[in-house]
Design a protein around this motif. Structure first.
Motif, PDB file in Angstrom:
ATOM      1  N   LEU A  29       9.455   3.901  -2.258  1.00 60.41           N
ATOM      2  CA  LEU A  29       8.301   4.402  -2.997  1.00 60.41           C
ATOM      3  C   LEU A  29       8.720   4.979  -4.342  1.00 60.41           C
ATOM      4  CD1 LEU A  29       6.468   6.191  -0.048  1.00 60.41           C
ATOM      5  CD2 LEU A  29       6.058   3.891  -0.938  1.00 60.41           C
ATOM      6  N   GLY A  65       1.063  11.801  -6.647  1.00 59.53           N
ATOM      7  CA  GLY A  65       0.310  11.522  -5.438  1.00 59.53           C
ATOM      8  C   GLY A  65       1.145  11.682  -4.179  1.00 59.53           C
ATOM      9  N   PRO A  66       0.767  10.985  -3.084  1.00 63.25           N
ATOM     10  CA  PRO A  66       1.475  11.132  -1.811  1.00 63.25           C
ATOM     11  C   PRO A  66       2.957  10.801  -1.895  1.00 63.25           C
ATOM     12  CG  PRO A  66      -0.607   9.985  -1.485  1.00 63.25           C
ATOM     13  CD  PRO A  66      -0.410  10.105  -2.960  1.00 63.25           C
ATOM     14  N   ALA A  67       3.333   9.823  -2.714  1.00 66.82           N
ATOM     15  CA  ALA A  67       4.751   9.458  -2.818  1.00 66.82           C
ATOM     16  C   ALA A  67       5.571  10.616  -3.369  1.00 66.82           C
ATOM     17  CB  ALA A  67       4.913   8.228  -3.693  1.00 66.82           C
ATOM     18  N   ALA A 122       2.986   6.405   2.250  1.00 73.31           N
ATOM     19  CA  ALA A 122       3.433   7.785   2.051  1.00 73.31           C
ATOM     20  C   ALA A 122       2.583   8.761   2.843  1.00 73.31           C
ATOM     21  CB  ALA A 122       3.401   8.132   0.561  1.00 73.31           C
ATOM     22  N   ALA A 123       1.281   8.522   2.872  1.00 70.92           N
ATOM     23  CA  ALA A 123       0.383   9.404   3.621  1.00 70.92           C
ATOM     24  C   ALA A 123       0.707   9.377   5.112  1.00 70.92           C
ATOM     25  CB  ALA A 123      -1.066   8.994   3.377  1.00 70.92           C
ATOM     26  N   SER A 125       8.222   7.783  -6.599  1.00 72.52           N
ATOM     27  CA  SER A 125       7.643   9.128  -6.612  1.00 72.52           C
ATOM     28  C   SER A 125       7.233   9.575  -8.010  1.00 72.52           C
ATOM     29  CB  SER A 125       8.643  10.133  -6.025  1.00 72.52           C
ATOM     30  OG  SER A 125       9.839  10.149  -6.781  1.00 72.52           O
ATOM     31  N   SER A 181       0.715   4.235  -1.366  1.00 75.25           N
ATOM     32  CA  SER A 181       0.089   5.539  -1.135  1.00 75.25           C
ATOM     33  C   SER A 181      -0.256   5.729   0.334  1.00 75.25           C
ATOM     34  CB  SER A 181      -1.169   5.677  -1.991  1.00 75.25           C
ATOM     35  OG  SER A 181      -0.831   5.739  -3.360  1.00 75.25           O
ATOM     36  N   GLN A 182      -0.742   4.672   0.959  1.00 76.44           N
ATOM     37  CA  GLN A 182      -1.067   4.748   2.383  1.00 76.44           C
ATOM     38  C   GLN A 182       0.195   4.950   3.216  1.00 76.44           C
ATOM     39  OE1 GLN A 182      -4.245   2.243   4.195  1.00 76.44           O
ATOM     40  NE2 GLN A 182      -2.544   1.270   5.282  1.00 76.44           N
ATOM     41  N   SER A 208       0.849  -1.205   0.000  1.00 71.16           N
ATOM     42  CA  SER A 208       0.000   0.000   0.000  1.00 71.16           C
ATOM     43  C   SER A 208       0.876   1.244   0.000  1.00 71.16           C
ATOM     44  CB  SER A 208      -0.920  -0.005   1.223  1.00 71.16           C
ATOM     45  OG  SER A 208      -1.699  -1.179   1.291  1.00 71.16           O
ATOM     46  N   THR A 242       5.142   8.297  -9.851  1.00 71.08           N
ATOM     47  CA  THR A 242       3.717   8.068 -10.089  1.00 71.08           C
ATOM     48  C   THR A 242       2.850   9.205  -9.573  1.00 71.08           C
ATOM     49  OG1 THR A 242       3.540   6.848  -8.006  1.00 71.08           O
ATOM     50  CG2 THR A 242       4.042   5.577  -9.985  1.00 71.08           C
TER      51      THR A 242
END
Length: 321
Positions: free
Chosen positions: A292, A298-300, A262-263, A294, A259-260, A257, A296
């Protein structure tokens, strides 16, 4: 409880006591013990660079009193200088000064030996194991941990040396059966042990953090995530322990996960200011950033940018940021 102004006031009280009795006295010893307790209990409430300056100044004041003290007073003061040196070692480590940490912790261990303070010897050995683990010197990490265990009293202190000092080295060496035995023994002790607060104490939140990190090192990501959640639940919110457990959880989640994960890391950066962000947390953030992708977005991608501009706690000229 303490405040930013309460921190230097402790050092000023020690200064007054030493001025009143330059050769030391029972009152100076009692005040030194109280200062060590204050710094240890409030360790996580102040930026490491600020606390290091105060502890260093207090140690210097006590060092000046030792020279003229009678033998029994000098021994008691040297014991407190040892505990202050242990604090300086841990603070140096949290500021990413590993050689400085080794120097202070080695002194702390020597003073523990010479004053008969077994708890100081054990704790300093555990901290030296931590520093050796950070530089991937597994041989010395195990040696320090085993030496600390020889001096640690049974119960909580033994669980601390097992989880904090010996377990990380065994996990890094992929000694899985031995690591699992250590986890089982530490868990058994913690079920009945009375937790101790402060930097020299140990509690369920910290114990579960070390177990979670061991599972992470052994690539048992599901176990690591479950135990990290236990550590988060047991730690006061927005403390360094909470941040550490949250980042371990993020590392455990990163593969499945991203994105999770990174968040979660972004949440830590939102709540913990850069001067309070320990080197250990920064290292976990760096590891997470490498895991991660980055590109892509988003949060990453946001995390990668936040880490790129994250200011260091110490400027290149050695002054505090």
């Amino acid at each position: 409880m303490t405040t930013a102004s309460g921190l230097p006031a402790i050092r000023e009280s020690v200064q007054w006591a030493v001025m009143d009795a330059p050769g030391g006295s029972p009152a100076v010893v009692a005040l030194a013990e109280a200062a060590v307790e204050h710094y240890a209990l409030n360790y996580s409430k102040h930026p490491p660079v600020v606390l290091l300056e105060e502890v260093r100044a207090t140690r210097s004041l006590l060092s000046s009193a030792v020279a003229g003290a009678d033998p029994s007073i000098a021994r008691d003061l040297r014991r407190q200088v040892g505990w202050l040196s242990a604090l300086l070692g841990n603070l140096s480590y949290h500021l990413d000064d590993r050689p400085g940490a080794r120097a202070h912790l080695t002194l702390a261990g020597a003073l523990g030996e010479s004053t008969g303070e077994a708890a100081l010897t054990a704790w300093s050995s555990g901290a030296l194991a931590m520093v050796a683990t950070a530089r991937e010197d597994w041989h010395h990490a195990r040696e320090h941990a085993q030496y600390g265990l020889q001096h640690a009293p049974e119960g909580l202190r033994r669980a601390q040396l097992l989880g904090w000092a010996l377990l990380p080295a065994l996990a890094a060496l992929k000694r899985t059966p031995e690591a699992d035995d250590i986890i089982d023994e530490g868990d058994e002790i913690m079920r009945s042990a009375v937790e101790l607060p402060g930097r020299f104490g140990y509690d369920r939140a910290e114990h579960r953090l070390h177990v979670a990190e061991a599972h992470l090192t052994l690539e048992r990501y599901g176990h690591a995530a479950d135990v990290a959640r236990e550590s988060i639940a047991a730690a006061p919110a927005e403390t360094p322990g909470w941040a550490a457990a949250t980042l371990v959880l993020a590392l455990a989640e990163a593969r499945e996960s991203p994105s999770q994960a990174a968040a979660r890391a972004l949440g830590v950066l939102d709540l913990i200011s850069p001067p309070r962000l320990r080197a250990t947390a920064r290292e976990r953030l760096t590891r997470l950033g490498r895991l991660l992708d980055s590109s892509t977005g988003g949060p990453a991608a946001e995390l990668a940018e936040r880490l790129r501009v994250l200011p260091a706690p110490i400027r290149p000229d050695g002054t505090a940021a």
